[in-house]
Design a protein around this motif. Sequence first.
Motif, PDB file in Angstrom:
ATOM      1  N   GLN A 152       0.722  -1.374   0.029  1.00  0.00           N
ATOM      2  CA  GLN A 152      -0.038   0.019   0.105  1.00  0.00           C
ATOM      3  C   GLN A 152       0.782   1.280  -0.003  1.00  0.00           C
ATOM      4  N   LEU A 153       2.171   1.172   0.295  1.00  0.00           N
ATOM      5  CA  LEU A 153       2.982   2.363   0.349  1.00  0.00           C
ATOM      6  C   LEU A 153       3.597   2.702  -0.842  1.00  0.00           C
ATOM      7  N   PRO A 154       4.425   3.488  -1.202  1.00  0.00           N
ATOM      8  CA  PRO A 154       5.144   3.725  -2.492  1.00  0.00           C
ATOM      9  C   PRO A 154       6.159   3.075  -2.488  1.00  0.00           C
ATOM     10  N   ILE A 155       6.309   1.710  -2.393  1.00  0.00           N
ATOM     11  CA  ILE A 155       7.470   0.924  -2.359  1.00  0.00           C
ATOM     12  C   ILE A 155       7.406  -0.105  -3.458  1.00  0.00           C
ATOM     13  N   TRP A 156       8.214   0.207  -4.563  1.00  0.00           N
ATOM     14  CA  TRP A 156       8.276  -0.283  -5.884  1.00  0.00           C
ATOM     15  C   TRP A 156       8.689  -1.669  -5.980  1.00  0.00           C
ATOM     16  N   ARG A 157       9.717  -1.995  -4.896  1.00  0.00           N
ATOM     17  CA  ARG A 157      10.484  -3.241  -4.898  1.00  0.00           C
ATOM     18  C   ARG A 157      11.225  -3.371  -3.484  1.00  0.00           C
ATOM     19  N   ALA A 158      11.263  -4.858  -2.982  1.00  0.00           N
ATOM     20  CA  ALA A 158      11.742  -5.115  -1.760  1.00  0.00           C
ATOM     21  C   ALA A 158      12.518  -6.423  -1.995  1.00  0.00           C
ATOM     22  N   VAL A 159      13.688  -6.058  -1.096  1.00  0.00           N
ATOM     23  CA  VAL A 159      14.557  -7.483  -1.193  1.00  0.00           C
ATOM     24  C   VAL A 159      14.642  -8.252  -0.089  1.00  0.00           C
ATOM     25  N   THR A 160      14.851  -9.486  -0.183  1.00  0.00           N
ATOM     26  CA  THR A 160      14.903 -10.301   1.105  1.00  0.00           C
ATOM     27  C   THR A 160      16.453 -10.836   1.051  1.00  0.00           C
ATOM     28  N   THR A 161      16.687 -11.875   2.061  1.00  0.00           N
ATOM     29  CA  THR A 161      17.832 -12.502   2.085  1.00  0.00           C
ATOM     30  C   THR A 161      17.738 -13.755   1.645  1.00  0.00           C
ATOM     31  N   GLN A 162      16.717 -14.300   0.756  1.00  0.00           N
ATOM     32  CA  GLN A 162      16.879 -15.330   0.213  1.00  0.00           C
ATOM     33  C   GLN A 162      17.466 -15.348  -1.151  1.00  0.00           C
ATOM     34  N   ARG A 163      18.314 -16.687  -1.428  1.00  0.00           N
ATOM     35  CA  ARG A 163      18.860 -16.705  -2.342  1.00  0.00           C
ATOM     36  C   ARG A 163      18.090 -16.924  -3.742  1.00  0.00           C
ATOM     37  N   GLY A 164      19.063 -15.868  -4.714  1.00  0.00           N
ATOM     38  CA  GLY A 164      18.500 -16.201  -6.287  1.00  0.00           C
ATOM     39  C   GLY A 164      18.742 -15.028  -7.097  1.00  0.00           C
ATOM     40  N   ALA A 165      18.489 -14.993  -8.343  1.00  0.00           N
ATOM     41  CA  ALA A 165      18.759 -13.987  -9.246  1.00  0.00           C
ATOM     42  C   ALA A 165      17.583 -13.782 -10.405  1.00  0.00           C
ATOM     43  N   LEU A 166      16.478 -14.298  -9.867  1.00  0.00           N
ATOM     44  CA  LEU A 166      15.399 -14.064 -10.975  1.00  0.00           C
ATOM     45  C   LEU A 166      14.547 -13.036 -10.584  1.00  0.00           C
ATOM     46  N   HIS A 167      14.396 -11.979 -11.306  1.00  0.00           N
ATOM     47  CA  HIS A 167      13.673 -10.695 -10.863  1.00  0.00           C
ATOM     48  C   HIS A 167      12.541 -10.428 -12.024  1.00  0.00           C
ATOM     49  N   THR A 168      11.353 -10.638 -11.557  1.00  0.00           N
ATOM     50  CA  THR A 168      10.014 -10.342 -12.228  1.00  0.00           C
ATOM     51  C   THR A 168       9.366  -9.276 -12.017  1.00  0.00           C
ATOM     52  N   THR A 169       8.228  -8.990 -12.468  1.00  0.00           N
ATOM     53  CA  THR A 169       7.298  -8.153 -11.933  1.00  0.00           C
ATOM     54  C   THR A 169       6.433  -9.021 -10.849  1.00  0.00           C
ATOM     55  N   ASP A 170       6.488 -10.244 -10.860  1.00  0.00           N
ATOM     56  CA  ASP A 170       5.480 -10.805  -9.880  1.00  0.00           C
ATOM     57  C   ASP A 170       6.149 -11.019  -8.684  1.00  0.00           C
ATOM     58  N   ASN A 171       7.609 -10.991  -8.525  1.00  0.00           N
ATOM     59  CA  ASN A 171       8.019 -10.882  -7.084  1.00  0.00           C
ATOM     60  C   ASN A 171       8.677  -9.823  -6.798  1.00  0.00           C
ATOM     61  N   LEU A 173       7.791  -7.636  -4.491  1.00  0.00           N
ATOM     62  CA  LEU A 173       8.039  -7.349  -3.163  1.00  0.00           C
ATOM     63  C   LEU A 173       8.670  -8.519  -2.442  1.00  0.00           C
ATOM     64  N   GLU A 174       9.377  -9.617  -2.914  1.00  0.00           N
ATOM     65  CA  GLU A 174      10.240 -10.683  -2.595  1.00  0.00           C
ATOM     66  C   GLU A 174      11.237 -10.821  -3.347  1.00  0.00           C
ATOM     67  N   MET A 175      12.064  -9.929  -3.523  1.00  0.00           N
ATOM     68  CA  MET A 175      13.224 -10.138  -4.378  1.00  0.00           C
ATOM     69  C   MET A 175      14.428 -11.061  -3.792  1.00  0.00           C
ATOM     70  N   PRO A 176      14.929 -11.929  -4.352  1.00  0.00           N
ATOM     71  CA  PRO A 176      16.000 -12.588  -3.856  1.00  0.00           C
ATOM     72  C   PRO A 176      17.311 -12.014  -4.352  1.00  0.00           C
ATOM     73  N   ARG A 177      18.196 -12.394  -3.419  1.00  0.00           N
ATOM     74  CA  ARG A 177      19.668 -11.809  -3.683  1.00  0.00           C
ATOM     75  C   ARG A 177      20.800 -12.841  -3.521  1.00  0.00           C
ATOM     76  N   ILE A 178      21.964 -12.515  -4.059  1.00  0.00           N
ATOM     77  CA  ILE A 178      23.102 -13.345  -3.993  1.00  0.00           C
ATOM     78  C   ILE A 178      24.057 -12.747  -2.906  1.00  0.00           C
ATOM     79  N   ARG A 179      24.171 -13.498  -1.808  1.00  0.00           N
ATOM     80  CA  ARG A 179      25.039 -12.927  -0.640  1.00  0.00           C
ATOM     81  C   ARG A 179      26.570 -13.310  -0.975  1.00  0.00           C
ATOM     82  N   VAL A 180      27.358 -12.175  -0.786  1.00  0.00           N
ATOM     83  CA  VAL A 180      28.714 -12.066  -1.049  1.00  0.00           C
ATOM     84  C   VAL A 180      29.443 -12.308   0.329  1.00  0.00           C
ATOM     85  N   HIS A 181      29.928 -13.200   1.022  1.00  0.00           N
ATOM     86  CA  HIS A 181      30.385 -13.385   2.225  1.00  0.00           C
ATOM     87  C   HIS A 181      31.897 -12.580   2.230  1.00  0.00           C
ATOM     88  N   GLY A 182      32.412 -12.326   3.406  1.00  0.00           N
ATOM     89  CA  GLY A 182      33.516 -11.520   3.528  1.00  0.00           C
ATOM     90  C   GLY A 182      34.933 -12.352   3.320  1.00  0.00           C
TER      91      GLY A 182
END
Length: 196
Positions: A152-171, A173-182
Amino acid sequence: MFRAHLAYLKEQGYSTISFYDLDAALLTGSLLPSRPVILTFDDGYIDHYLNVLPALRDYSFTGTFFIITALADANRADYVNWAQIREMADAGMSMESHTKNHVDLRGRDYDFLVYELLGSLESLAAYTGQTSHILSYPVGHYDAMTLQVVGQLPIWRAVTTQRGALHTTDNRLEMPRIRVHGGTGPGGLASLLNAN
Ligand SMILES: [Zn+2]
């Protein structure tokens, strides 16, 4: 190590883009550069201003930085302050929301979520002079109520800590990322990128 990662990305022909570039491509079909990547940095540690910003500039890359705005308000030595955030925004970095206080967003009521989410967006807009529309969930936690309020807020995209690189219009508000450790070297970064 971080500069070695950036050198690898440059050598391999990656280009950094913003979430706004991604949205424009998905929603309007605008073109992205080849091998587009969004570099994200959570929590607004002072290291992001002192080390990440100059390194990105040296490689003509941009990044997206998720800021805990109450910590910026507090003007602490270990986190970026508003003057530094403004400088980073002016340098072409995306300064986005990691909420006001970085608390777990699960099991919260409407008013609390609006305070944490909209409050941080309003602070960012006031101090950077640019509107922010991207969110990183603190510790990657959210529930159905969080998603409802975020939607409901003016938030267009939101990222999680789940792993992945598939970014679509469907996900969006639940965009995965790839974590790069130190401890990840450039070879490890290559494996991460090629596995996804
Ligand atoms: Zn965080």
